[in-house]
Write an enzyme that holds these catalytic residues in place. Structure first.
Site, PDB file in Angstrom:
ATOM      1  N   ASP A 115      40.692 -27.773 145.404  1.00 28.62           N
ATOM      2  CA  ASP A 115      41.107 -28.390 144.050  1.00 28.62           C
ATOM      3  C   ASP A 115      42.532 -28.419 143.889  1.00 28.62           C
ATOM      4  OD1 ASP A 115      38.550 -27.798 143.425  1.00 28.62           O
ATOM      5  OD2 ASP A 115      38.562 -26.062 142.689  1.00 28.62           O
TER       6      ASP A 115
ATOM      7  N   ASP B  45      28.100 -29.685 135.285  1.00 33.02           N
ATOM      8  CA  ASP B  45      28.637 -28.611 134.929  1.00 33.02           C
ATOM      9  C   ASP B  45      27.848 -28.220 133.795  1.00 33.02           C
ATOM     10  OD1 ASP B  45      30.388 -29.432 136.794  1.00 33.02           O
ATOM     11  OD2 ASP B  45      31.948 -29.986 135.490  1.00 33.02           O
TER      12      ASP B  45
END
Ligand code: PMP
Length: 718
Positions: free
Chosen positions: A7, A129
């Protein structure tokens, strides 16, 4: 498979708890990518782009070619997705945009279908998500009201893979929601379409969970647990395999990283896989001795691991490795072949001499335009200048044809390089002179593009050199000569060069500007984009500016030489300088690139530019005003012939060169070529895909052009 997360936020690798609190931060993105690549795919996410707070595009672009990456974060348009693929992403992760349409929340069918059409459904990963069974978007801040399982059911046929993140667990390492995983696995089952894969992220914190996820038929993505050292990738890899199915012993195919040759097969148990990662060398389990077999421990014939991958149902392994020596106990290079390298089917032509070596026999040489004996014919087939060089150049050649011919010429072409450098505002160290630009190009392929058998660093592994599908046909010939793998990038339907097609993993780029045989020029912004990208990935770009003097001023990339150490410009005196018979070409580039060309030249022929050629070329460099007039005249003729042909119904591409690329309304290219020839006009026809109906016609003198036009314009083509 185990996917490792990278990330990126503010140019650094980060791990966030619950998508917000920064827990850890690292600088070494590239090193991490190379390490993670050994174990599986890598998920590279631009958190800043995802959160709409800028982006990390340059860094992402540099990382994607380093491993098998899936990339995402802030993918809002089809172009965003396509760009990531161009940069080297194997898959693209789409989050919020997949669930927003018409001002509300629902599966955005139209968008996902468009993305799938552009990059292929198998490359589309939709991120679902979810917080407590409800899909959330915008960095997990916005609730959508969409139920996880039902929505997954709807979205699955539109994607190659779903990435499920359990938000309440993300960064918390408190375990996976296995019930949700099983329900999702059911939801993504496809009856008609190819299977949709499932990867599970968010909160995976124990090896047992990885085993359970694998048993449920899903892949796992690791973030926090990996960075905090709670789970080792090697261990996760071992647990992700289907040991049950293969009775604890998994077959391993071992492939040479440099050329893809299959070297051997073997078997590995858990211990052997673990040891492979620990030692960085392929280890197997010897079934004869029923013991760990550390390949090369005694023989020294090691197999250095590049990457290990499981197959689609996780019951076979592919070990990509570098062999230090032959691997077979018989002394052969591989267990399937005595020799190193992929065996190519012989392309020996029936007439080739039996004395040729395999390389020479396999070549398909370039065929230059015909040089006819018939002086009466009008020769518009090799892009020569119809006008003579200035008298001073002929005089310089005469003078050089003296008793000094008994002496070798200056190997470094010092005076000539000095003059060329001064002309372009560079230093002599930025200039290389060769026997025609063809030779310069041949040396450049040898110096800067990795040969398949020679590549040593992972960065060079099987990365093809890119050039346009319709371009100078000598490029693939040089590639074959030096054993360089290459790939063509299609020009657009209108034959313009699509710069975006070059912004991807590659072993180097070469293109002519203006392009040949189309004559179309690529704008400076696009040229710079390609050079900049190549610079980012550490690869050379060669801009072949053989025809640049006939293009609009300011198009040349020569002013970028000082900025980009990876840029090589190739020029010739054969076209605008009317000296095709002299054979002089140049390269302009950074000193280190020029030095590379000298290394190749001096391993081949130290004196490629003879005394006469050096003297005449030097004189030509001093005749800028004379040549400006010639070029202007040729451009004028080009514009006139283009307009007149277009009026007569021919297709004429807008040329920036000293030739035009044209197509007759109805007749095939071969017919037109033959008929022109029967009328004493020689042009160039390439019997190749996409351009078989086109002819390349050199701009001749006004008289020659009039004769050509008279025949080409005839109401009934003769
Ligand atoms: N590049 C391109 C694009 C060309 O068309 C040509 C001419 N065939 C060359 C390079 C080679 O030119 P020379 O070897 O005569 O310098």
């Amino acid at each position: 498979m185990v996917v490792a997360s990278i990330d990126i936020q503010g140019g650094k690798v980060v791990q966030l708890k619950q998508g917000a609190d920064l827990v850890l931060q690292r600088d070494n993105v590239q090193a991490l990518a190379c390490e993670f690549d050994k174990y599986g795919e890598i998920a590279v996410i631009d958190l800043d782009a995802a959160m709409g707070k800028g982006d990390n595009a340059a860094l992402i672009r540099a990382v994607l070619p380093l491993g098998e990456c899936r990339a995402g974060g802030g993918v809002r348009t089809v172009d965003d997705a396509a760009r990531l693929v161009e940069w080297g992403a194997k898959k693209v992760i789409i989050g919020s945009t997949a669930f927003r349409a018409g001002g509300g929340f629902c599966v955005n069918h139209a968008f996902l279908e468009k993305v799938a059409r552009r990059i292929g459904r198998e490359r589309v990963v939709v991120a679902v998500d979810a917080r407590e069974g409800e899909i959330v978007v915008d960095g997990w801040k916005t609730r959508t009201g969409l139920p996880l399982i039902e929505t997954a059911h709807i979205v699955a046929p539109l994607a190659g893979e779903l990435l499920f993140t359990s938000v309440e667990n993300e960064g918390m390492m408190r375990g996976t929601d296995m019930d949700a995983v099983r329900l999702l696995k059911e939801a993504v089952k496809q009856e008609k379409d190819p299977a949709t894969l499932l990867t599970v992220a968010g909160g995976v914190s124990a090896i047992e969970e990885i085993r359970a996820i694998a048993e449920a038929g899903a892949d796992v993505q690791l973030g926090m647990a990996l960075y905090t050292g709670k789970i080792a990738l090697g261990e996760a890899f071992v647990e992700s395999l289907n040991w049950k199915k293969c009775g604890g012993m998994i077959p391993v195919i071992i492939q040479e990283a440099k050329d893809g040759q299959v070297l051997m097969t073997g078997y590995a148990d858990r211990e052997a896989v673990r040891e492979t990662f620990v030692r960085g060398n392929v280890c197997l389990h010897s079934r004869t001795r029923d013991a760990l077999w550390m390949k090369g421990a005694n023989s020294g014939q090691t197999l250095r691991l590049r990457r290990l991958r499981a197959d689609c149902d996780r019951d076979a392994l592919l070990a990509v490795a570098e062999a230090s020596a032959g691997v077979c106990h018989t002394g052969a290079w591989s267990c399937f072949a005595t020799e190193k390298g992929l065996r190519k089917e012989s392309r020996r032509t029936p007439s080739a001499s039996p004395y040729l070596n395999a390389r020479a026999a396999s070549l398909t040489p370039y065929v230059p335009g015909e040089q006819p004996r018939d002086k009466a014919c009008i020769k518009l087939n090799t892009n020569e200048n119809p006008y003579p060089p200035p008298p001073s150049v002929i005089e310089a050649a005469r003078k050089a044809a003296s008793e000094t011919l008994r002496l070798y010429p200056d190997p470094a072409c010092t005076e000539l390089r000095g003059a060329v450098a001064a002309r372009y505002g560079l230093q002599p160290e930025n200039v290389f002179a060769g026997n025609g630009s063809d030779e310069v190009l041949a040396f450049a392929f040898a110096a800067f593009f990795e040969s398949k058998t020679k590549s040593e660093s992972p960065a060079h592994e099987e990365q093809p050199v890119l050039f346009p599908d319709v371009s100078y046909s000598f490029y693939p010939v040089y590639a074959a000569l030096w054993d360089v793998s290459c790939e063509t990038v299609p020009l657009r339907d209108d034959f313009t060069l699509d710069a975006a097609g070059y912004l991807r993993q590659n072993g180097g780029v070469i293109f002519p500007n203006p392009n040949a045989p189309t004559g179309l020029a690529l704008g400076k912004t696009d040229v710079t984009r390609i050079i900049e990208y190549q610079h980012c990935i550490g690869k050379v770009v060669i801009v072949d500016e053989a025809y640049i003097d006939f293009a609009a001023p300011g198009l040349s990339a020569v002013d970028l030489v000082e900025t980009y150490p990876n840029l090589l410009i190739v020029r010739t005196l054969s076209k605008s300088a009317a000296l095709a018979g002299l054979r002089v070409g140049f390269a302009l580039g950074n000193e280190a690139l020029i030095d590379g060309l000298c290394r190749v030249r001096d391993s081949f022929n130290s004196y490629p530019v003879d005394r006469i050629a050096q003297a005449a070329a030097l004189a030509a460099i001093g005749e800028a005003a004379y040549y400006d007039t010639l070029v202007r005249r040729i451009i004028q003729t080009r514009e006139r012939v283009s307009a007149e042909l277009a009026q007569s119904g021919w297709t004429v591409l807008p040329s920036s060169a000293n030739f035009i690329f044209i197509k007759h309304k109805t007749l095939p290219g071969t017919t037109v070529f033959q008929r022109l020839r029967e009328n004493g006009i020689l042009v160039r026809h390439f019997d190749r895909p996409r351009i078989a109906d086109y002819l390349r016609v050199t701009i001749g003198s006004d008289e020659e052009t009039d004769r050509f036009l008279a025949i080409a314009r005839a109401a009934k083509f003769p």
